[in-house]
Design an enzyme around this catalytic site. Structure first.
Site, PDB file in Angstrom:
ATOM      1  N   GLN A 104       0.836  -1.256  -0.118  1.00 15.42           N
ATOM      2  CA  GLN A 104      -0.060  -0.150   0.108  1.00 15.42           C
ATOM      3  C   GLN A 104       0.758   1.276  -0.134  1.00 15.42           C
ATOM      4  O   GLN A 104       0.336   2.360   0.275  1.00 15.42           O
ATOM      5  CB  GLN A 104      -1.073   0.096   1.414  1.00 15.42           C
ATOM      6  N   HIS A 123      -0.987   0.319   5.284  1.00 14.56           N
ATOM      7  CA  HIS A 123      -1.791   1.211   6.362  1.00 14.56           C
ATOM      8  C   HIS A 123      -0.945   2.218   6.936  1.00 14.56           C
ATOM      9  O   HIS A 123      -0.559   2.291   8.030  1.00 14.56           O
ATOM     10  CB  HIS A 123      -2.308   0.480   7.376  1.00 14.56           C
ATOM     11  N   GLU A 162     -15.254   2.391   9.650  1.00 14.23           N
ATOM     12  CA  GLU A 162     -16.006   3.698  10.300  1.00 14.23           C
ATOM     13  C   GLU A 162     -15.883   4.951   9.758  1.00 14.23           C
ATOM     14  O   GLU A 162     -15.100   5.122   9.252  1.00 14.23           O
ATOM     15  CB  GLU A 162     -15.330   3.560  11.666  1.00 14.23           C
ATOM     16  N   TYR A 184     -10.669   7.580  19.391  1.00 16.85           N
ATOM     17  CA  TYR A 184     -11.705   6.731  18.602  1.00 16.85           C
ATOM     18  C   TYR A 184     -11.751   5.129  18.788  1.00 16.85           C
ATOM     19  O   TYR A 184     -12.047   4.427  17.921  1.00 16.85           O
ATOM     20  CB  TYR A 184     -11.477   7.402  17.141  1.00 16.85           C
ATOM     21  N   TYR A 236      -9.326 -10.491  10.113  1.00 15.94           N
ATOM     22  CA  TYR A 236      -9.744 -11.384   8.615  1.00 15.94           C
ATOM     23  C   TYR A 236      -9.905 -12.541   8.825  1.00 15.94           C
ATOM     24  O   TYR A 236     -10.629 -13.491   7.834  1.00 15.94           O
ATOM     25  CB  TYR A 236      -8.747 -10.877   7.600  1.00 15.94           C
TER      26      TYR A 236
END
Ligand SMILES: [Ca+2]
Length: 400
Positions: free
Chosen positions: A112, A177, A272, A282, A293
């Site tokens: 990513q 991420h 979210e 949060y 997963y």
């Protein structure tokens, strides 16, 4: 396909009850974690709504290798980033691409990683400064870095006066991420959203104020720390932190009241929407609505004292990336709505908000069968999208 059951909290007003049962939600699969129930009516599976305006999809350009972000220049040309190659292009309104802008530092383009967001500086008109995020190869791994530089236009555009203004710390070895969206507030402070690397040592750090991982940070355009940040002068705390307990934010935007909305890539069943407020927690990884997963549980509970509830969540997930809060003239019925890119969901997700709660959801452009990475409102109020493909497309959405 199983019809999802409607779950009502024990205490709910008549209005909320009516909103919850008056219409069916968007058609999706059954939840991955059906034992987790929403904290309030409308926190998930909001009533399905439908855009009345017919949409025209125009392909402006193609041939981008997994493009990630668009930023509009004042003359309506666009800056477009290409994730794995680290290339930045200037693209004309009719789709002609410049050579890659020279002077962008090398990226770690695995997984990513790569070149992610790009934004114009608040003083671009005079400084020609642009800001971008990328996975920086570092001793001991990599990490998200924010750079800025002057964009010098011409047949071979280039960056001059390169400056690194922020480094996400600690450096870790992960190709996943890092977050990476940039949002300038009207006071010129810059929000940078940061993921937790999707590895166990990173996950723990989402609650650790000594780490940048899993945080929203707020810096000045030169990288210095705003004096009114919530955690300045606290020993052991990184002073750039604005909010914490996030997993991986890939969508961020300010609304008309300058509230910061983010959409987080959750685990299985736990994407979210959060309304980000200073110093708030949060909840990740303590609370959430998803699971690993593998199907193993992550959270014992969806709620905890001192931890914020998401404004909305998706189970099954949408896999979000890109967010625009629409304010243009071409789609009056979308004003104030959130338009979110859907990767795995291969859709443009539209959310209707009322009083900071979601009261309607729609999946648009599903016929394209494309992973949508970026969503930006153009200068005339058209919507511009990037598809996440090795032959990625730049698409323009207007009324037909
Ligand atoms: Ca959360």
């Amino acid at each position: 396909m199983r019809v999802p059951s409607v779950t009502l909290p024990l205490l709910v007003g008549a209005t909320a009850l009516a909103a919850c049962v008056s219409g069916a939600p968007v058609e999706t699969g059954p939840p991955n974690v059906p034992e987790f129930k929403p904290a309030f009516a409308g926190q998930t599976r909001a009533e399905a709504v439908a855009t009345r305006t017919p949409l025209q999809v125009t392909e402006i350009a193609s041939g981008f290798d997994r493009p990630w972000a668009i930023a509009f220049l004042p003359d309506r040309r666009m800056l477009v980033t290409e994730k794995p190659t680290g290339h930045l292009f200037i693209v004309t309104a009719d789709g002609r691409k410049s050579p890659p802008v020279a002077g962008i530092p090398p990226v770690d383009g695995r997984g990513q990683g790569g070149l992610l967001d790009v934004e114009l500086g608040p003083d671009f008109a005079t400084s020609r400064r642009i800001y971008w995020t990328y996975y920086e190869p570092r001793e001991g791994g990599n990490g998200l870095t924010v750079a800025r530089g002057r964009l010098i236009d011409g047949a071979q555009p280039r960056i001059e006066n390169l400056q690194i203004i922020f480094r996400m710390l600690p450096t870790m070895e992960s190709t996943q991420h890092c977050g990476g969206r940039l949002v300038f507030a009207p006071d010129t402070t810059l929000f940078v959203v940061l993921g937790e690397r999707s590895i166990m040592p990173g996950r723990k750090q989402a609650q650790d104020l000594g780490s940048h991982l899993g945080k929203v940070v707020r810096i000045n355009p030169d990288g210095s720390v705003p004096r009114d940040n919530p955690f300045v002068n606290r020993p052991g705390v990184r002073p750039e932190i604005w909010s914490y307990g996030h997993r991986n934010i890939l969508s961020a935007a300010l609304d008309a009241r300058n509230q910061l909305w983010v959409v987080e890539m959750g685990p299985r069943g736990g994407d979210e929407l959060n309304l980000v407020q200073r110093a708030k927690d949060y909840g990740w990884p303590t609370i959430g609505y998803g699971e690993e997963y593998s199907g193993r549980p992550i959270h014992r509970s969806t709620q905890a004292p001192g931890m914020e509830q998401p404004a909305y969540y998706w189970d099954p997930v949408i896999a979000p990336s890109g967010l625009t809060i629409y304010s243009g003239p071409l789609f009056p019925e979308w004003r104030g709505n959130l338009l979110i890119g859907g990767l795995a969901s291969q859709a443009l997700i539209r959310l209707v908000l009322r009083n900071n709660r979601v009261v309607g959801e729609e999946r648009l452009l599903t016929h394209l069968h494309s992973r949508i990475r970026e969503v930006v409102q153009g200068p005339e109020g058209a919507l511009y999208l990037l598809t996440d493909e090795s032959n990625g497309k730049l698409l323009k959405i207007t009324p037909r």
